[in-house]
Design an enzyme around this catalytic site. Structure first.
Site, PDB file in Angstrom:
ATOM      1  N   THR A  36     118.191  19.605 -32.598  1.00 48.05           N
ATOM      2  CA  THR A  36     118.719  19.233 -31.277  1.00 48.05           C
ATOM      3  C   THR A  36     117.630  19.561 -30.254  1.00 48.05           C
ATOM      4  OG1 THR A  36     119.569  21.427 -30.754  1.00 48.05           O
ATOM      5  CG2 THR A  36     121.030  19.966 -32.022  1.00 48.05           C
ATOM      6  N   ASP A  59     122.567  17.750 -40.005  1.00 47.57           N
ATOM      7  CA  ASP A  59     123.611  18.277 -39.124  1.00 47.57           C
ATOM      8  C   ASP A  59     124.582  19.094 -39.985  1.00 47.57           C
ATOM      9  OD1 ASP A  59     125.892  18.562 -37.502  1.00 47.57           O
ATOM     10  OD2 ASP A  59     125.558  16.627 -36.521  1.00 47.57           O
ATOM     11  N   ILE A  60     124.923  20.311 -39.554  1.00 43.39           N
ATOM     12  CA  ILE A  60     125.860  21.102 -40.372  1.00 43.39           C
ATOM     13  C   ILE A  60     127.257  20.476 -40.410  1.00 43.39           C
ATOM     14  CG2 ILE A  60     124.689  23.350 -40.213  1.00 43.39           C
ATOM     15  CD1 ILE A  60     126.764  24.145 -38.043  1.00 43.39           C
ATOM     16  N   GLU A  84     125.347  25.437 -30.932  1.00 43.53           N
ATOM     17  CA  GLU A  84     125.036  25.210 -29.527  1.00 43.53           C
ATOM     18  C   GLU A  84     125.150  26.595 -28.910  1.00 43.53           C
ATOM     19  OE1 GLU A  84     124.040  22.627 -27.814  1.00 43.53           O
ATOM     20  OE2 GLU A  84     124.010  21.281 -29.540  1.00 43.53           O
ATOM     21  N   THR A 125     128.229  36.636 -31.995  1.00 46.34           N
ATOM     22  CA  THR A 125     127.729  37.169 -30.727  1.00 46.34           C
ATOM     23  C   THR A 125     128.690  38.188 -30.133  1.00 46.34           C
ATOM     24  OG1 THR A 125     127.311  36.531 -28.427  1.00 46.34           O
ATOM     25  CG2 THR A 125     128.754  35.091 -29.668  1.00 46.34           C
ATOM     26  N   GLU A 127     129.580  38.113 -27.243  1.00 46.87           N
ATOM     27  CA  GLU A 127     130.377  37.420 -26.220  1.00 46.87           C
ATOM     28  C   GLU A 127     131.804  37.150 -26.680  1.00 46.87           C
ATOM     29  OE1 GLU A 127     128.579  34.294 -23.975  1.00 46.87           O
ATOM     30  OE2 GLU A 127     126.597  35.182 -24.125  1.00 46.87           O
ATOM     31  N   PRO A 208     115.966  31.510 -10.033  1.00 46.36           N
ATOM     32  CA  PRO A 208     117.394  31.351  -9.677  1.00 46.36           C
ATOM     33  C   PRO A 208     118.290  32.416 -10.314  1.00 46.36           C
ATOM     34  CG  PRO A 208     116.792  29.795 -11.395  1.00 46.36           C
ATOM     35  CD  PRO A 208     115.557  30.565 -11.092  1.00 46.36           C
ATOM     36  N   TYR A 210     121.812  34.122 -10.651  1.00 50.94           N
ATOM     37  CA  TYR A 210     123.209  33.755 -10.394  1.00 50.94           C
ATOM     38  C   TYR A 210     123.902  34.878  -9.626  1.00 50.94           C
ATOM     39  CZ  TYR A 210     122.545  30.334 -14.226  1.00 50.94           C
ATOM     40  OH  TYR A 210     122.096  29.330 -15.042  1.00 50.94           O
ATOM     41  N   GLY A 278     133.170  31.772 -14.364  1.00 51.79           N
ATOM     42  CA  GLY A 278     133.702  32.681 -15.393  1.00 51.79           C
ATOM     43  C   GLY A 278     132.693  33.710 -15.870  1.00 51.79           C
TER      44      GLY A 278
HETATM   45  P1  NAD Z   1     119.015  28.201 -30.284  1.00 51.44           P
HETATM   46  O1  NAD Z   1     119.793  27.343 -29.375  1.00 51.44           O
HETATM   47  O2  NAD Z   1     117.642  28.654 -29.898  1.00 51.44           O
HETATM   48  O3  NAD Z   1     118.871  27.477 -31.711  1.00 51.44           O
HETATM   49  C1  NAD Z   1     119.928  26.793 -32.310  1.00 51.44           C
HETATM   50  C2  NAD Z   1     119.368  25.987 -33.481  1.00 51.44           C
HETATM   51  O4  NAD Z   1     120.463  25.352 -34.145  1.00 51.44           O
HETATM   52  C3  NAD Z   1     118.395  24.879 -33.056  1.00 51.44           C
HETATM   53  O5  NAD Z   1     117.284  24.840 -33.920  1.00 51.44           O
HETATM   54  C4  NAD Z   1     119.229  23.597 -33.204  1.00 51.44           C
HETATM   55  O6  NAD Z   1     118.449  22.455 -33.518  1.00 51.44           O
HETATM   56  C5  NAD Z   1     120.144  23.980 -34.355  1.00 51.44           C
HETATM   57  N1  NAD Z   1     121.400  23.204 -34.347  1.00 51.44           N
HETATM   58  C6  NAD Z   1     122.227  23.003 -33.291  1.00 51.44           C
HETATM   59  N2  NAD Z   1     123.260  22.213 -33.666  1.00 51.44           N
HETATM   60  C7  NAD Z   1     123.094  21.952 -35.005  1.00 51.44           C
HETATM   61  C8  NAD Z   1     123.828  21.234 -35.966  1.00 51.44           C
HETATM   62  N3  NAD Z   1     124.967  20.589 -35.636  1.00 51.44           N
HETATM   63  N4  NAD Z   1     123.386  21.188 -37.231  1.00 51.44           N
HETATM   64  C9  NAD Z   1     122.234  21.821 -37.577  1.00 51.44           C
HETATM   65  N5  NAD Z   1     121.478  22.499 -36.707  1.00 51.44           N
HETATM   66  C10 NAD Z   1     121.897  22.586 -35.425  1.00 51.44           C
HETATM   67  O7  NAD Z   1     119.947  29.445 -30.594  1.00 51.44           O
HETATM   68  P2  NAD Z   1     119.575  30.990 -30.834  1.00 51.44           P
HETATM   69  O8  NAD Z   1     119.480  31.669 -29.534  1.00 51.44           O
HETATM   70  O9  NAD Z   1     118.475  31.083 -31.816  1.00 51.44           O
HETATM   71  O10 NAD Z   1     120.935  31.490 -31.525  1.00 51.44           O
HETATM   72  C11 NAD Z   1     121.117  31.406 -32.917  1.00 51.44           C
HETATM   73  C12 NAD Z   1     122.483  31.937 -33.276  1.00 51.44           C
HETATM   74  O11 NAD Z   1     122.601  33.282 -32.843  1.00 51.44           O
HETATM   75  C13 NAD Z   1     123.630  31.193 -32.611  1.00 51.44           C
HETATM   76  O12 NAD Z   1     124.675  31.074 -33.535  1.00 51.44           O
HETATM   77  C14 NAD Z   1     124.029  32.078 -31.432  1.00 51.44           C
HETATM   78  O13 NAD Z   1     125.405  31.916 -31.152  1.00 51.44           O
HETATM   79  C15 NAD Z   1     123.746  33.445 -32.009  1.00 51.44           C
HETATM   80  N6  NAD Z   1     123.397  34.493 -31.040  1.00 51.44           N
HETATM   81  C16 NAD Z   1     122.401  34.296 -30.123  1.00 51.44           C
HETATM   82  C17 NAD Z   1     122.050  35.327 -29.257  1.00 51.44           C
HETATM   83  C18 NAD Z   1     120.938  35.171 -28.254  1.00 51.44           C
HETATM   84  O14 NAD Z   1     120.719  36.076 -27.435  1.00 51.44           O
HETATM   85  N7  NAD Z   1     120.175  34.082 -28.259  1.00 51.44           N
HETATM   86  C19 NAD Z   1     122.721  36.549 -29.324  1.00 51.44           C
HETATM   87  C20 NAD Z   1     123.754  36.708 -30.264  1.00 51.44           C
HETATM   88  C21 NAD Z   1     124.055  35.675 -31.112  1.00 51.44           C
HETATM   89  O1  TDX Z   2     118.909  30.869 -14.467  1.00 46.74           O
HETATM   90  C1  TDX Z   2     119.617  31.831 -14.830  1.00 46.74           C
HETATM   91  N1  TDX Z   2     119.964  32.774 -13.908  1.00 46.74           N
HETATM   92  C2  TDX Z   2     120.750  33.840 -14.199  1.00 46.74           C
HETATM   93  O2  TDX Z   2     121.041  34.670 -13.323  1.00 46.74           O
HETATM   94  C3  TDX Z   2     120.082  31.994 -16.175  1.00 46.74           C
HETATM   95  C4  TDX Z   2     119.723  30.990 -17.228  1.00 46.74           C
HETATM   96  C5  TDX Z   2     120.878  33.086 -16.465  1.00 46.74           C
HETATM   97  N2  TDX Z   2     121.217  33.968 -15.506  1.00 46.74           N
HETATM   98  C6  TDX Z   2     122.082  35.132 -15.861  1.00 46.74           C
HETATM   99  C7  TDX Z   2     123.371  34.776 -16.570  1.00 46.74           C
HETATM  100  C8  TDX Z   2     123.579  35.972 -17.481  1.00 46.74           C
HETATM  101  O3  TDX Z   2     124.274  36.986 -16.781  1.00 46.74           O
HETATM  102  O4  TDX Z   2     121.336  35.926 -16.791  1.00 46.74           O
HETATM  103  C9  TDX Z   2     122.184  36.464 -17.808  1.00 46.74           C
HETATM  104  C10 TDX Z   2     121.670  35.990 -19.160  1.00 46.74           C
HETATM  105  O5  TDX Z   2     121.923  34.599 -19.228  1.00 46.74           O
HETATM  106  P1  TDX Z   2     121.554  33.741 -20.539  1.00 46.74           P
HETATM  107  O6  TDX Z   2     120.112  33.944 -20.857  1.00 46.74           O
HETATM  108  O7  TDX Z   2     122.061  32.361 -20.328  1.00 46.74           O
HETATM  109  O8  TDX Z   2     122.365  34.517 -21.680  1.00 46.74           O
HETATM  110  P2  TDX Z   2     123.923  34.870 -21.852  1.00 46.74           P
HETATM  111  O9  TDX Z   2     124.782  33.966 -21.069  1.00 46.74           O
HETATM  112  O10 TDX Z   2     124.069  36.342 -21.629  1.00 46.74           O
HETATM  113  O11 TDX Z   2     124.116  34.512 -23.416  1.00 46.74           O
HETATM  114  C11 TDX Z   2     123.099  34.873 -24.394  1.00 46.74           C
HETATM  115  O12 TDX Z   2     123.452  36.026 -25.089  1.00 46.74           O
HETATM  116  C12 TDX Z   2     124.509  35.936 -26.023  1.00 46.74           C
HETATM  117  C13 TDX Z   2     122.826  33.734 -25.370  1.00 46.74           C
HETATM  118  O13 TDX Z   2     122.453  32.567 -24.661  1.00 46.74           O
HETATM  119  C14 TDX Z   2     124.007  33.491 -26.252  1.00 46.74           C
HETATM  120  O14 TDX Z   2     123.703  32.482 -27.216  1.00 46.74           O
HETATM  121  C15 TDX Z   2     124.350  34.767 -26.969  1.00 46.74           C
HETATM  122  O15 TDX Z   2     125.508  34.624 -27.728  1.00 46.74           O
END
Ligand code: NAD
Ligand code: TDX
Length: 339
Positions: A36, A59-60, A84, A125, A127, A208, A210, A278
């Protein structure tokens, strides 16, 4: 050991693949990814020629394709990162989150039931627990904290978690779940707070924040998360949930100021914009269970991890420049244009 890693072209999945190929050089790793907007094949370039690695674009949610892959690979384990993952996108368009995060998870687990598996691991997560109030620093998320979600993203992840536990109870599927706090590190897609602020700083663009920026996140260096999952899939108890986090809580505004300072940019770039709908106030993980049962502790201190991360973005413009010059421009305009 043959492991299917889904979502391995994304941020955490790619770091996990690098970790596994390094720590377990005799394992075969098959990356299944739909590619994606968040998936980037160039991230996996360093391992593409490794004979123990295979990439499959899939795609999963594609049941036939997933079953065919299981017939070909007979995996011992599946580690599901595919999702996602961006909260703001889920607020704009929830549907794709339900498809990938819930239906995709069920499809993978159906394949595991049909063909057999030693372990299905769901990457979840913190969350799913919702948020904690700012004035109760004594409260933390434990594995017993009730599920109480705020966004379509976290609700879809919670729905998937419940399905995973149901497949364990109903079908005896050998599952584990990890619920981790916010990750940061290399290959983090620049829609997320830390890479977005680093890249905007480098372009002297507004930062930016929030609302007031007082929301608190518990940041963990991505390699520490990868080590935790490695431990859970090998030594974790089947049917169990493990929280992963490093007691590293920080306010958003402080993170942004720290990035300005590290890059020698003025704090006047900080622009307070309309808050996220939210918006969760505070996440904070209690990692006692994974520490006591599996001996896991975070190794990278935030001060070191953020330095390494900023340096990585300075050294790897060739990775993020193509991302921000494509479709990302439209995303940025839609998300921040009138904010
Ligand atoms: P990311 O968005 O960077 O990567 C997601 C990957 O999944 C991408 O490579 C995308 O192409 C693939 N993907 C999306 N839809 C798909 C589908 N239908 N079939 C196959 N592949 C698909 O996400 P990330 O930040 O690496 O997060 C990975 C996992 O960890 C997620 O499940 C997220 O919920 C979890 N997670 C993330 C964080 C964080 O801080 N980023 C924290 C806790 C948990
Ligand atoms: O432009 C921004 N300005 C801002 O203030 C963005 C992108 C985020 N923020 C704030 C929102 C959150 O309080 O920063 C904090 C972190 O935001 P994100 O990076 O979007 O992360 P968060 O919403 O906390 O979620 C992340 O952590 C848990 C990951 O995206 C998730 O995939 C994971 O599950």
């Amino acid at each position: 050991m043959n492991i299917i890693v889904t979502g391995g072209a994304g941020f955490i999945g790619s770091n996990f693949i690098f970790h596994m190929l390094k720590e377990h050089p005799d394992y075969r790793i098959v990356c299944l990814d739909k590619l994606t907007y968040a998936g980037n094949l160039s991230t996996l370039q360093p391992v593409m020629d490794n004979p123990n690695f295979r990439f499959v674009k899939l795609d999963i949610c594609d049941r036939e394709g997933v079953y065919k892959l299981f017939e070909e690979e007979h995996p011992d384990m599946v580690v599901n990162f595919a999702a996602e993952s961006h909260v703001d996108r889920s607020i704009e368009n929830p549907e794709i989150f339900l498809n990938t995060n819930i239906i995709g998870t069920a499809t993978l687990m159906d394949a595991c039931r049909k063909y057999g598996i030693k372990r299905y691991h769901q990457v979840s997560t913190d969350e799913v627990y919702g948020d904690l109030p700012l004035d109760r620093p004594d409260l933390f998320f434990t594995e017993e904290t009730p599920i109480h979600t705020s966004s379509p993203y976290s609700s879809s992840k919670a729905g998937a978690d419940l399905l995973v536990l149901a497949y364990h109870r109903t079908y005896g599927l050998p599952v584990t779940i990890s619920r981790c706090s916010n990750n940061y590190g290399p290959y983090h897609f620049p829609e997320k707070l830390i890479p977005l602020m680093i890249i905007n700083c480098l372009h002297d663009k507004p930062l930016p924040v929030y609302g007031e920026g007082l929301n608190v996140r518990d940041w963990l260096y991505v390699e520490d998360h990868c080590r935790a999952i490695d431990l859970i899939i090998h030594n974790g108890r089947v049917g169990e949930v493990y929280n992963v986090g490093g007691h590293n809580e920080m306010k958003n505004i402080d993170i942004v100021k720290l990035i300005c300072k590290a890059l020698d940019k003025p704090e006047s770039l900080i622009t307070h914009v309309t808050d996220r709908k939210g918006h969760d106030m505070r996440y904070a993980i209690d990692p006692t269970k994974i520490h006591n049962e599996l001996g896991w502790l975070p190794e990278t201190k935030f001060a070191d991890g953020i330095k390494k991360t900023i340096q990585w973005y300075l050294d790897n413009e060739s990775w993020w420049q193509p991302i921000i010059s494509g479709e990302y421009q439209n995303y940025y305009e839609e998300m921040y244009g009138n904010r």
